[in-house]
Design a protein around this motif. Structure first.
Motif, PDB file in Angstrom:
ATOM      1  N   THR A  18       0.660  -1.147   0.106  1.00 21.44           N
ATOM      2  CA  THR A  18       0.000   0.046   0.145  1.00 21.44           C
ATOM      3  C   THR A  18       0.801   1.170  -0.093  1.00 21.44           C
ATOM      4  O   THR A  18       1.958   1.130   0.664  1.00 21.44           O
ATOM      5  CB  THR A  18      -1.071   0.028   1.296  1.00 21.44           C
ATOM      6  N   ARG A  60      -8.702   5.862   8.119  1.00 22.09           N
ATOM      7  CA  ARG A  60      -8.591   4.633   8.545  1.00 22.09           C
ATOM      8  C   ARG A  60      -8.991   4.307  10.028  1.00 22.09           C
ATOM      9  O   ARG A  60      -9.592   2.979  10.172  1.00 22.09           O
ATOM     10  CB  ARG A  60      -6.920   4.461   8.525  1.00 22.09           C
ATOM     11  N   THR A  61      -9.510   5.347  10.921  1.00 22.67           N
ATOM     12  CA  THR A  61      -9.977   5.021  12.075  1.00 22.67           C
ATOM     13  C   THR A  61     -11.475   4.846  11.945  1.00 22.67           C
ATOM     14  O   THR A  61     -12.073   4.273  12.994  1.00 22.67           O
ATOM     15  CB  THR A  61      -9.548   6.307  13.181  1.00 22.67           C
ATOM     16  N   GLU A  90       7.096   9.864  -2.960  1.00 27.48           N
ATOM     17  CA  GLU A  90       5.886  10.180  -2.435  1.00 27.48           C
ATOM     18  C   GLU A  90       5.487  11.746  -2.955  1.00 27.48           C
ATOM     19  O   GLU A  90       4.166  11.987  -3.042  1.00 27.48           O
ATOM     20  CB  GLU A  90       5.867  10.189  -0.853  1.00 27.48           C
ATOM     21  N   ASP A 112       0.457   8.869   4.002  1.00 26.19           N
ATOM     22  CA  ASP A 112       0.416   9.040   5.385  1.00 26.19           C
ATOM     23  C   ASP A 112       1.783   8.255   5.904  1.00 26.19           C
ATOM     24  O   ASP A 112       2.484   7.670   5.171  1.00 26.19           O
ATOM     25  CB  ASP A 112      -0.517   8.151   5.964  1.00 26.19           C
ATOM     26  N   ASP A 113       1.924   8.590   7.154  1.00 27.16           N
ATOM     27  CA  ASP A 113       3.229   7.995   7.760  1.00 27.16           C
ATOM     28  C   ASP A 113       3.311   6.698   7.951  1.00 27.16           C
ATOM     29  O   ASP A 113       4.591   6.267   8.019  1.00 27.16           O
ATOM     30  CB  ASP A 113       3.428   8.799   9.395  1.00 27.16           C
ATOM     31  N   ASP A 114       2.306   5.996   7.890  1.00 25.50           N
ATOM     32  CA  ASP A 114       2.376   4.616   7.930  1.00 25.50           C
ATOM     33  C   ASP A 114       2.500   3.785   6.474  1.00 25.50           C
ATOM     34  O   ASP A 114       2.300   2.673   6.507  1.00 25.50           O
ATOM     35  CB  ASP A 114       1.163   4.069   8.985  1.00 25.50           C
ATOM     36  N   VAL A 115       2.865   4.386   5.461  1.00 24.90           N
ATOM     37  CA  VAL A 115       2.982   3.650   4.358  1.00 24.90           C
ATOM     38  C   VAL A 115       4.406   3.903   3.882  1.00 24.90           C
ATOM     39  O   VAL A 115       4.975   5.085   4.427  1.00 24.90           O
ATOM     40  CB  VAL A 115       1.962   4.156   3.319  1.00 24.90           C
ATOM     41  N   ARG A 172       2.965  -0.008   3.335  1.00 24.09           N
ATOM     42  CA  ARG A 172       2.712  -1.302   4.351  1.00 24.09           C
ATOM     43  C   ARG A 172       2.841  -2.306   3.388  1.00 24.09           C
ATOM     44  O   ARG A 172       2.237  -2.340   2.219  1.00 24.09           O
ATOM     45  CB  ARG A 172       1.282  -1.038   4.989  1.00 24.09           C
ATOM     46  N   PRO A 175      10.360  -2.554   3.465  1.00 21.15           N
ATOM     47  CA  PRO A 175       9.924  -1.365   4.225  1.00 21.15           C
ATOM     48  C   PRO A 175      11.101  -0.381   4.381  1.00 21.15           C
ATOM     49  O   PRO A 175      12.303  -0.831   4.501  1.00 21.15           O
ATOM     50  CB  PRO A 175       9.445  -2.163   5.612  1.00 21.15           C
TER      51      PRO A 175
END
Length: 317
Positions: free
Chosen positions: A116, A239-240, A290, A301-304, A306, A317
């Motif tokens: 992702t 996402r939440t 990005e 986002d910071d979490d990709v 993934r 990663p």
């Protein structure tokens, strides 16, 4: 050789047809199924909402940076996956706009990993000179404005070939629950016009055929369209709120049931890719650049990135 028109109306858009996506995207030439790109090119089969970003940003930058050219085609994600599953196309990279849908359709026979890399959200794009547009610009609740629309004034993409299309219907359902709008989804489903080709969705605003369209935020950004942003409760951008989105579902005409989910894009290299080295090089480039995505209205986002499954060597990663 089967023509591209055989994908249930989900027409392709390639670099040859996207001459100016940001300022007035037009589609003209249609490729031929099974003939995606030429030698020494990475062949990318991607969700239609990425057409402008990839043709005007990612693709040219990749060609400058890498030893490969770039050849992209764009359809609704359902159509993208069907082309791969049916063996009609053998791209080096497949990219979808619904993470779960890609994994459900391609694992384990065609892929065993994906990454992702970006997110999006659903918005209402509108033409300010129309009656509906004037009301939206004045700040009226979008659902009250939609409830007064005539048949065909509002466009969505085809829910049977494109996640954006079924997300529009799920948007109506979630808004119905959020605001106590009995029968809102059913009424809107009967009233909206379906546009088979996602990259053409906003063209109706520009040529005066439509007053509003349910679109992704990056698509509206690319076309400089007026936009009403929507609440996180139903814009598929948080996402939440994933559990909330999943409360709504849609069953396609082929009997495949999908549930609501955040708009997240994932990329993979199929096992039968014509040039897996080119595919891996492109995915790596995508994950490392990005700014090319955010410049075209997407969110990183910071979490990709993934990863799902074990990515090949060189993509990590």
């Amino acid at each position: 050789m089967r023509s591209q028109g055989d994908t249930n109306g989900a027409g392709p858009t390639s670099r040859r047809t996207l001459l100016a996506a940001a300022g007035g995207l037009t589609a003209g030439l249609v490729g031929t199924a099974g003939c995606l790109g030429t030698a020494d090119e990475v062949r990318v089969l991607a969700a239609g909402s990425l057409a402008a970003a990839f043709e005007n940003g990612v693709g040219p930058a990749f060609e400058t940076d890498a030893e490969f050219g770039y050849a992209g085609e764009y359809y609704g994600t359902n159509a993208v996956l069907r082309l791969v599953v049916d063996g009609t196309k053998h791209p080096d990279v497949v990219i979808g706009a619904d993470v779960a849908l890609l994994r459900d359709r391609l694992y384990p026979d065609h892929v065993d990993w994906d990454a992702t890399f970006a997110a999006n959200e659903v918005v209402v794009a509108y033409e300010p000179t129309t009656t509906l547009g004037e009301r939206l610009a004045a700040g009226e609740p979008w659902y009250d404005v939609f409830a007064d629309a005539d048949d065909g004034e509002i466009a969505i993409s085809d829910p049977d070939v494109d996640p954006l299309g079924y997300r529009a219907l799920l948007l109506f359902e979630l808004a119905e629950r959020e605001h106590g709008l009995e029968g809102f989804r059913a009424a809107m489903a009967d009233r909206v016009a379906h546009v088979a080709d996602e990259p053409r969705l906003l063209a109706g605003l520009e040529n005066g055929d439509r007053a509003c369209a349910v679109a992704y935020r990056n698509m509206a950004t690319e076309r400089d369209a007026a936009v009403r942003r929507l609440d996180d409760a139903y814009n598929f951008g948080s996402r939440t709120r994933a559990d909330r989105y999943a409360q709504a579902s849609y069953t396609t005409e082929r009997g495949h049931t999908v549930t609501g989910s955040p708009v997240v894009y994932n990329a993979t290299v199929p096992a039968d890719a014509d040039d897996p080295d080119a595919g891996r090089a492109f995915v790596s480039f995508l994950l490392e650049n990005e700014a090319l995505l955010t410049d075209h209205g997407l969110r990183v986002d910071d979490d990709v990135p993934r990863f799902h499954g074990d990515p090949p060597e060189g993509i990590s990663p």
